[in-house]
Write a protein that holds these residues in place. Structure first.
Motif, PDB file in Angstrom:
ATOM      1  N   GLY A 264       0.797  -1.221   0.000  1.00 20.82           N
ATOM      2  CA  GLY A 264       0.000   0.000   0.000  1.00 20.82           C
ATOM      3  C   GLY A 264       0.824   1.263   0.000  1.00 20.82           C
ATOM      4  O   GLY A 264       0.314   2.344  -0.322  1.00 20.82           O
ATOM      5  N   ASP A 265       2.117   1.164   0.362  1.00 23.95           N
ATOM      6  CA  ASP A 265       2.983   2.340   0.308  1.00 23.95           C
ATOM      7  C   ASP A 265       3.249   2.728  -1.139  1.00 23.95           C
ATOM      8  O   ASP A 265       3.289   1.878  -2.034  1.00 23.95           O
ATOM      9  CB  ASP A 265       4.314   2.067   1.025  1.00 23.95           C
ATOM     10  CG  ASP A 265       4.159   2.042   2.539  1.00 23.95           C
ATOM     11  OD1 ASP A 265       3.238   2.717   3.034  1.00 23.95           O
ATOM     12  OD2 ASP A 265       4.955   1.371   3.206  1.00 23.95           O
ATOM     13  N   THR A 266       3.467   4.012  -1.375  1.00 21.80           N
ATOM     14  CA  THR A 266       3.704   4.517  -2.721  1.00 21.80           C
ATOM     15  C   THR A 266       5.135   4.227  -3.157  1.00 21.80           C
ATOM     16  O   THR A 266       6.088   4.546  -2.439  1.00 21.80           O
ATOM     17  CB  THR A 266       3.455   6.033  -2.773  1.00 21.80           C
ATOM     18  OG1 THR A 266       2.114   6.290  -2.354  1.00 21.80           O
ATOM     19  CG2 THR A 266       3.654   6.563  -4.180  1.00 21.80           C
ATOM     20  N   GLN A 267       5.288   3.632  -4.338  1.00 17.25           N
ATOM     21  CA  GLN A 267       6.618   3.309  -4.850  1.00 17.25           C
ATOM     22  C   GLN A 267       7.287   4.577  -5.386  1.00 17.25           C
ATOM     23  O   GLN A 267       6.625   5.509  -5.836  1.00 17.25           O
ATOM     24  CB  GLN A 267       6.507   2.263  -5.958  1.00 17.25           C
ATOM     25  CG  GLN A 267       7.821   1.676  -6.420  1.00 17.25           C
ATOM     26  CD  GLN A 267       8.611   1.036  -5.285  1.00 17.25           C
ATOM     27  OE1 GLN A 267       9.538   1.652  -4.756  1.00 17.25           O
ATOM     28  NE2 GLN A 267       8.240  -0.175  -4.915  1.00 17.25           N
ATOM     29  N   ILE A 268       8.621   4.637  -5.304  1.00 15.62           N
ATOM     30  CA  ILE A 268       9.368   5.783  -5.817  1.00 15.62           C
ATOM     31  C   ILE A 268       9.500   5.688  -7.334  1.00 15.62           C
ATOM     32  O   ILE A 268       9.349   4.618  -7.919  1.00 15.62           O
ATOM     33  CB  ILE A 268      10.765   5.869  -5.170  1.00 15.62           C
ATOM     34  CG1 ILE A 268      11.554   4.580  -5.454  1.00 15.62           C
ATOM     35  CG2 ILE A 268      10.664   6.151  -3.680  1.00 15.62           C
ATOM     36  CD1 ILE A 268      12.996   4.639  -5.004  1.00 15.62           C
ATOM     37  N   LYS A 269       9.823   6.841  -7.958  1.00 14.67           N
ATOM     38  CA  LYS A 269      10.068   6.871  -9.409  1.00 14.67           C
ATOM     39  C   LYS A 269      11.109   7.935  -9.706  1.00 14.67           C
ATOM     40  O   LYS A 269      11.347   8.855  -8.887  1.00 14.67           O
ATOM     41  CB  LYS A 269       8.772   7.143 -10.167  1.00 14.67           C
ATOM     42  CG  LYS A 269       8.105   8.466  -9.854  1.00 14.67           C
ATOM     43  CD  LYS A 269       6.768   8.583 -10.570  1.00 14.67           C
ATOM     44  CE  LYS A 269       6.117   9.940 -10.317  1.00 14.67           C
ATOM     45  NZ  LYS A 269       5.843  10.183  -8.876  1.00 14.67           N
ATOM     46  N   VAL A 270      11.751   7.832 -10.856  1.00 14.26           N
ATOM     47  CA  VAL A 270      12.748   8.822 -11.266  1.00 14.26           C
ATOM     48  C   VAL A 270      12.079  10.192 -11.342  1.00 14.26           C
ATOM     49  O   VAL A 270      10.978  10.346 -11.869  1.00 14.26           O
ATOM     50  CB  VAL A 270      13.370   8.439 -12.623  1.00 14.26           C
ATOM     51  CG1 VAL A 270      14.239   9.568 -13.155  1.00 14.26           C
ATOM     52  CG2 VAL A 270      14.187   7.161 -12.483  1.00 14.26           C
ATOM     53  N   GLY A 271      12.750  11.196 -10.778  1.00  9.56           N
ATOM     54  CA  GLY A 271      12.225  12.557 -10.762  1.00  9.56           C
ATOM     55  C   GLY A 271      11.589  12.950  -9.456  1.00  9.56           C
ATOM     56  O   GLY A 271      11.333  14.149  -9.225  1.00  9.56           O
ATOM     57  N   ASP A 272      11.320  11.964  -8.578  1.00  7.50           N
ATOM     58  CA  ASP A 272      10.728  12.291  -7.281  1.00  7.50           C
ATOM     59  C   ASP A 272      11.671  13.168  -6.460  1.00  7.50           C
ATOM     60  O   ASP A 272      12.902  12.968  -6.462  1.00  7.50           O
ATOM     61  CB  ASP A 272      10.440  11.017  -6.490  1.00  7.50           C
ATOM     62  CG  ASP A 272       9.154  10.330  -6.925  1.00  7.50           C
ATOM     63  OD1 ASP A 272       8.354  10.974  -7.634  1.00  7.50           O
ATOM     64  OD2 ASP A 272       8.947   9.156  -6.554  1.00  7.50           O
ATOM     65  N   ASP A 273      11.096  14.128  -5.735  1.00  6.83           N
ATOM     66  CA  ASP A 273      11.852  14.948  -4.785  1.00  6.83           C
ATOM     67  C   ASP A 273      11.900  14.221  -3.448  1.00  6.83           C
ATOM     68  O   ASP A 273      10.856  13.836  -2.898  1.00  6.83           O
ATOM     69  CB  ASP A 273      11.185  16.308  -4.601  1.00  6.83           C
ATOM     70  CG  ASP A 273      11.337  17.196  -5.824  1.00  6.83           C
ATOM     71  OD1 ASP A 273      12.481  17.463  -6.212  1.00  6.83           O
ATOM     72  OD2 ASP A 273      10.308  17.611  -6.393  1.00  6.83           O
ATOM     73  N   VAL A 274      13.099  14.044  -2.926  1.00  8.78           N
ATOM     74  CA  VAL A 274      13.249  13.326  -1.657  1.00  8.78           C
ATOM     75  C   VAL A 274      14.196  14.076  -0.730  1.00  8.78           C
ATOM     76  O   VAL A 274      15.049  14.863  -1.168  1.00  8.78           O
ATOM     77  CB  VAL A 274      13.796  11.890  -1.866  1.00  8.78           C
ATOM     78  CG1 VAL A 274      12.821  11.038  -2.646  1.00  8.78           C
ATOM     79  CG2 VAL A 274      15.158  11.914  -2.550  1.00  8.78           C
ATOM     80  N   ILE A 275      14.026  13.815   0.554  1.00  8.81           N
ATOM     81  CA  ILE A 275      15.021  14.172   1.568  1.00  8.81           C
ATOM     82  C   ILE A 275      15.370  12.882   2.287  1.00  8.81           C
ATOM     83  O   ILE A 275      14.481  12.154   2.753  1.00  8.81           O
ATOM     84  CB  ILE A 275      14.498  15.217   2.566  1.00  8.81           C
ATOM     85  CG1 ILE A 275      14.143  16.518   1.848  1.00  8.81           C
ATOM     86  CG2 ILE A 275      15.543  15.488   3.655  1.00  8.81           C
ATOM     87  CD1 ILE A 275      13.513  17.571   2.754  1.00  8.81           C
ATOM     88  N   ILE A 276      16.652  12.586   2.341  1.00  7.32           N
ATOM     89  CA  ILE A 276      17.157  11.373   2.971  1.00  7.32           C
ATOM     90  C   ILE A 276      17.800  11.740   4.302  1.00  7.32           C
ATOM     91  O   ILE A 276      18.528  12.735   4.393  1.00  7.32           O
ATOM     92  CB  ILE A 276      18.197  10.664   2.079  1.00  7.32           C
ATOM     93  CG1 ILE A 276      17.625  10.413   0.674  1.00  7.32           C
ATOM     94  CG2 ILE A 276      18.675   9.362   2.713  1.00  7.32           C
ATOM     95  CD1 ILE A 276      16.407   9.529   0.642  1.00  7.32           C
ATOM     96  N   CYS A 277      17.565  10.938   5.328  1.00  6.03           N
ATOM     97  CA  CYS A 277      18.231  11.113   6.621  1.00  6.03           C
ATOM     98  C   CYS A 277      19.025   9.854   6.938  1.00  6.03           C
ATOM     99  O   CYS A 277      18.476   8.741   6.873  1.00  6.03           O
ATOM    100  CB  CYS A 277      17.211  11.379   7.721  1.00  6.03           C
ATOM    101  SG  CYS A 277      17.949  11.504   9.368  1.00  6.03           S
ATOM    102  N   GLY A 278      20.311  10.001   7.279  1.00  5.22           N
ATOM    103  CA  GLY A 278      21.100   8.827   7.642  1.00  5.22           C
ATOM    104  C   GLY A 278      22.577   9.136   7.771  1.00  5.22           C
ATOM    105  O   GLY A 278      23.032  10.242   7.479  1.00  5.22           O
ATOM    106  N   ASN A 279      23.324   8.133   8.230  1.00  2.00           N
ATOM    107  CA  ASN A 279      24.781   8.236   8.238  1.00  2.00           C
ATOM    108  C   ASN A 279      25.302   8.039   6.824  1.00  2.00           C
ATOM    109  O   ASN A 279      24.718   7.303   6.028  1.00  2.00           O
ATOM    110  CB  ASN A 279      25.395   7.186   9.161  1.00  2.00           C
ATOM    111  CG  ASN A 279      25.057   7.425  10.610  1.00  2.00           C
ATOM    112  OD1 ASN A 279      24.135   6.824  11.135  1.00  2.00           O
ATOM    113  ND2 ASN A 279      25.787   8.299  11.269  1.00  2.00           N
ATOM    114  N   VAL A 280      26.419   8.689   6.505  1.00  2.67           N
ATOM    115  CA  VAL A 280      26.996   8.608   5.170  1.00  2.67           C
ATOM    116  C   VAL A 280      28.443   8.171   5.271  1.00  2.67           C
ATOM    117  O   VAL A 280      29.074   8.257   6.325  1.00  2.67           O
ATOM    118  CB  VAL A 280      26.876   9.954   4.420  1.00  2.67           C
ATOM    119  CG1 VAL A 280      25.415  10.310   4.189  1.00  2.67           C
ATOM    120  CG2 VAL A 280      27.582  11.071   5.188  1.00  2.67           C
ATOM    121  N   VAL A 281      28.998   7.696   4.141  1.00  4.05           N
ATOM    122  CA  VAL A 281      30.353   7.164   4.136  1.00  4.05           C
ATOM    123  C   VAL A 281      30.962   7.355   2.754  1.00  4.05           C
ATOM    124  O   VAL A 281      30.244   7.382   1.745  1.00  4.05           O
ATOM    125  CB  VAL A 281      30.347   5.659   4.526  1.00  4.05           C
ATOM    126  CG1 VAL A 281      29.621   4.835   3.475  1.00  4.05           C
ATOM    127  CG2 VAL A 281      31.763   5.118   4.748  1.00  4.05           C
TER     128      VAL A 281
END
Length: 734
Positions: A264-281
């Motif tokens: 039921g969750d909406t799937q992502i697609k190319v062009g979507d605007d997102v904000i990601i939160c997390g650790n990076v490396v």
């Protein structure tokens, strides 16, 4: 396209933009020989062309050009490279639309250039009806050239097949968009843009996780793994403008609200605007990405679902962690987070309802893995990892877990890799199940009975005394042999002529409490078993040998240094001091390291493989992970454990490890079994250096840790290249 004529211009290209690239094997016939060596700056002779469409590079010129870029460098322009197909690593397919192959000027293995996941003619995906490539085809490849750890190749997602045997369909390189100016400070209120986070990650150094979680905004430019309900996460690229340049790699991230993706969750697609939160490396110093399992989508096209503090449960913490006042799941999560990536000094009690069962209790391993929460639902869950059964014993029989059961867990906890609050493996147990308890609780390492005996033949230890003595010895072996008397309570491995030893538990009364483990002990007379009475539950035995507290939590005899002195009063004369075999479980110290051979474990053909224990206590734990198939042992080709797509191998050493070399089986009919391109190793939560030497050797180095996890990662849960593990060579820290 701008033409580059001078060598000075080539050298000036060394400071190029950062690019994320998949792990790939060295494209060399014999790594470390000839001119085609990673990092070698001597120009290859016979270079022709300037990289333009009118005058394409040959493979030697492309290699020279890539070498001049320097490690991690990428060309600003699309270049043209002409040659003949030498070998095909990934044929063009309709599944991904791209192909991977090697080319050289004359079609031989000299001076090969690696065309990595390039699109088809016309800069389009391969479709049904298109001609596949074959060895000997004349091609022109157009793409950006990158220097990936000394491997000169086309940058992933930035190349295509311009011409195939003189046929082309046009297709122009993607127009070059200048990178956006870096913006943001990584906070929720002011997220980094992609250029900003790439700059930040460069400052971290190679394979160093960011100390804090950051927020990054951008547009989805490519989707590698869509979100699924099976794993709950997704993998994709984002950029400032949504195009496949200047990208940031979002690796296995959770969904909105820091939750797993659900139906039921909406799937992502190319062009979507997102904000990601997390650790990076900065993975391996060349791939800017999120740390696996540490990130989530904070915002999708302006929609958020909370989770702005990804490590903080939403419920109320209750309890003090004592038996009288147990932690609830939320309090256990917070306590484990305060402990960090080590184990807690003390045992705590945690109360809740079973919400999800990952591994049910079985007689094979005796433990279970499951989640608990306040209300038995999948929120604010605490992870109970491989906990023993009631009475702090391995499961032999009894009620199994079911969702909604009321439980109390006793054990030590940790925040594994800094992001997963859980119990410590084999240092926790099920204290109560729906109100039912059994003796043996109240201390994961403390037997409940009375210790008796001095450990001599005249006055043997009982099982409780043997447990306490082994605990006093610690993880080394005892200086002396001791005698231990008891009744056989359970038999894990019966005596047989194949290995000559047995593994069983003994206790004071022959019941499953306060048990001492007799691990791979020889037979009467300190000899391998050839014939004679076999063990049965209730037999009275005296065991003689050295003991240890294996991994600090399992009191047992030392493999190959113990034997059955007496069986129901019957004894035989003791053999010489060298009667034992220290390597019956596999393992031999050589000049190259400690070598563990899979064939030495005596596994049946096509047997599923879980944990193997070598002679020095090193364990090799094979796991199916997300793959379709579980690891299996096959006797063919000298004997090997076959690791399929997404299978893992966790090596836990007797002390810190600095290097591991996997010896795979020999290639069969031209197919190498040294794992997928995405194969990687991870130690201490950080990915390590991986190198493939030819078709059989895979080396993991650049770390100093007791545990190394190797994952034969792949784009799907089946297919790809198997890693057929024939031998494991371990180099320990000095």
């Amino acid at each position: 396209m701008k033409k580059l004529f001078s060598k000075l211009m080539l050298m000036a290209m060394a400071a190029m933009t950062f690019v994320a690239c998949e792990d790939v094997p060295e494209p060399y016939d014999k790594p470390g020989t000839g001119n085609n060596q990673p990092g070698k700056v001597t120009e290859i002779e016979g270079a022709e062309g300037d990289g333009s469409l009118a005058n394409p590079f040959n493979s030697a010129a492309a290699l020279n050009f890539g070498t001049a870029l320097g490690a991690g460098g990428e060309s600003t322009d699309y270049m043209y490279i002409k040659g003949k197909v030498v070998s095909i690593k990934e044929q063009f397919s309709t599944q991904y639309g791209n192909g991977t192959f090697y080319i050289s000027a004359d079609g031989t293995k000299a001076n090969q250039f690696y065309a990595f996941r390039v699109l088809y003619l016309g800069n389009k995906k391969f479709v049904n009806g298109d001609d596949e490539i074959k060895v000997g085809d004349e091609v022109i490849v157009c793409g950006k050239i990158t220097n990936y750890n000394g491997t000169i190749e086309t940058a992933q997602g930035k190349g295509f097949l311009y011409s195939l045997n003189g046929v082309n369909r046009g297709g122009e390189p993607e127009p070059q968009t200048p990178a956006a100016d870096p913006t943001g400070d990584g906070t929720q209120a002011n997220p980094y843009n992609v250029s900003g986070v790439l700059n930040y990650i460069k400052s971290l150094g190679s394979d160093v996780n960011s100390p804090e979680k950051v927020y990054v905004k951008g547009k989805i430019s490519q989707i590698k793994e869509e979100f699924t309900t099976q794993y709950g996460n997704g993998t994709f690229y984002i950029s400032d403008d949504g195009k496949a340049s200047n990208e940031f790699y979002v690796f296995r991230t959770l969904y909105l609200g820091n939750k797993k993706f659900a139906n039921g969750d909406t799937q992502i697609k190319v062009g979507d605007d997102v904000i990601i939160c997390g650790n990076v490396v900065n993975f391996k110093g060349n791939t800017a990405e999120t740390v696996q399992n540490s990130s989530f989508i904070y915002s999708l096209n302006g929609v958020t679902e909370g989770g702005d503090t990804p490590d903080t449960p939403s419920g109320e913490a209750k309890g003090s962690g004592t038996l009288a006042d147990p932690f609830n799941a939320v309090a256990a999560i917070k306590y484990a987070q305060s402990v960090g990536d080590k184990e807690s000094d003390k045992e705590v009690y945690i109360k809740g309802k079973v919400s999800t069962i990952k591994e049910q209790y079985t007689t094979q391993y005796g433990n279970a893995t499951f989640y608990i929460s306040e209300d038995g639902k999948a929120n604010d869950e605490f992870y109970v990892f491989r906990a023993l059964y009631l009475g702090n014993q391995k499961y032999a029989s009894g009620d199994l877990l079911k969702q909604g059961d009321d439980v109390i867990i006793c054990g030590k906890v940790t925040c594994f890799k800094g992001n997963t609050p859980e119990t410590v493996q084999n240092k926790a147990f099920l204290y109560s199940l729906n109100g039912k308890t059994e003796s043996g609780g109240g201390g994961n390492d403390t037997p409940s009975g009375e210790a008796k005996g001095t450990g001599t033949l005249a006055d043997p230890f009982n099982a409780v005394a043997a447990i306490k003595y082994a605990q006093s010895v610690g993880e080394k072996e005892s200086d002396k042999e001791v005698y231990i008397k008891g009744k056989v309570s359970s038999i894990k491995e019966q005596y047989g002529t194949q290995y000559g030893n047995a593994t069983f538990n003994i206790s004071e009364d022959g019941k499953a409490n306060d048990e001492f483990t007799v691990f791979r002990a020889l037979y009467l007379g300190n000899q391998k078993y050839a014939s004679g009475a076999l063990l049965k539950q209730g037999d009275e035995v005296i065991v003689c040998g050295k003991v240890t507290n294996y991994k600090g939590n399992t009191p047992e005899t030392v493999q190959g240094k113990a034997y059955l002195y007496s069986l129901n009063g019957s004894t035989e004369s003791t053999g010489d001091d060298n009667g034992g075999n220290n390597n019956q479980g596999g393992g031999e110290q050589t000049a190259d390291g400690y070598v563990i051979t899979m064939a030495d474990f005596g596994l049946a053909n096509q047997a599923d493989v879980a944990t193997l224990t070598a002679g020095d206590g090193t364990t090799l734990t094979f796991s199916q992970e997300g793959g379709k198939n579980a690891p299996k042992y096959y006797t063919a080709a000298g004997g090997s454990v076959r690791m399929y797509a997404q299978n893992s191998l966790t090596i836990t050493g007797s002390k810190n490890i600095t290097k591991v070399i996997i010896t795979a089986t020999e290639p069969y009919q031209g197919t190498a079994y040294n794992g997928n391109d995405q194969l990687y190793g991870e130690a201490g939560g950080t990915k390590v250096t991986m190198k493939k030497d030819g078709d059989q050797l895979v080396t993991f180095s650049g770390f100093n840790n007791k545990t190394l996890k190797i994952v034969n990662d792949f784009d799907s849960n089946s297919g790809g290249a198997q890693l057929r593990v024939m031998k494991v060579t371990i180099v320990y820290a000095q």
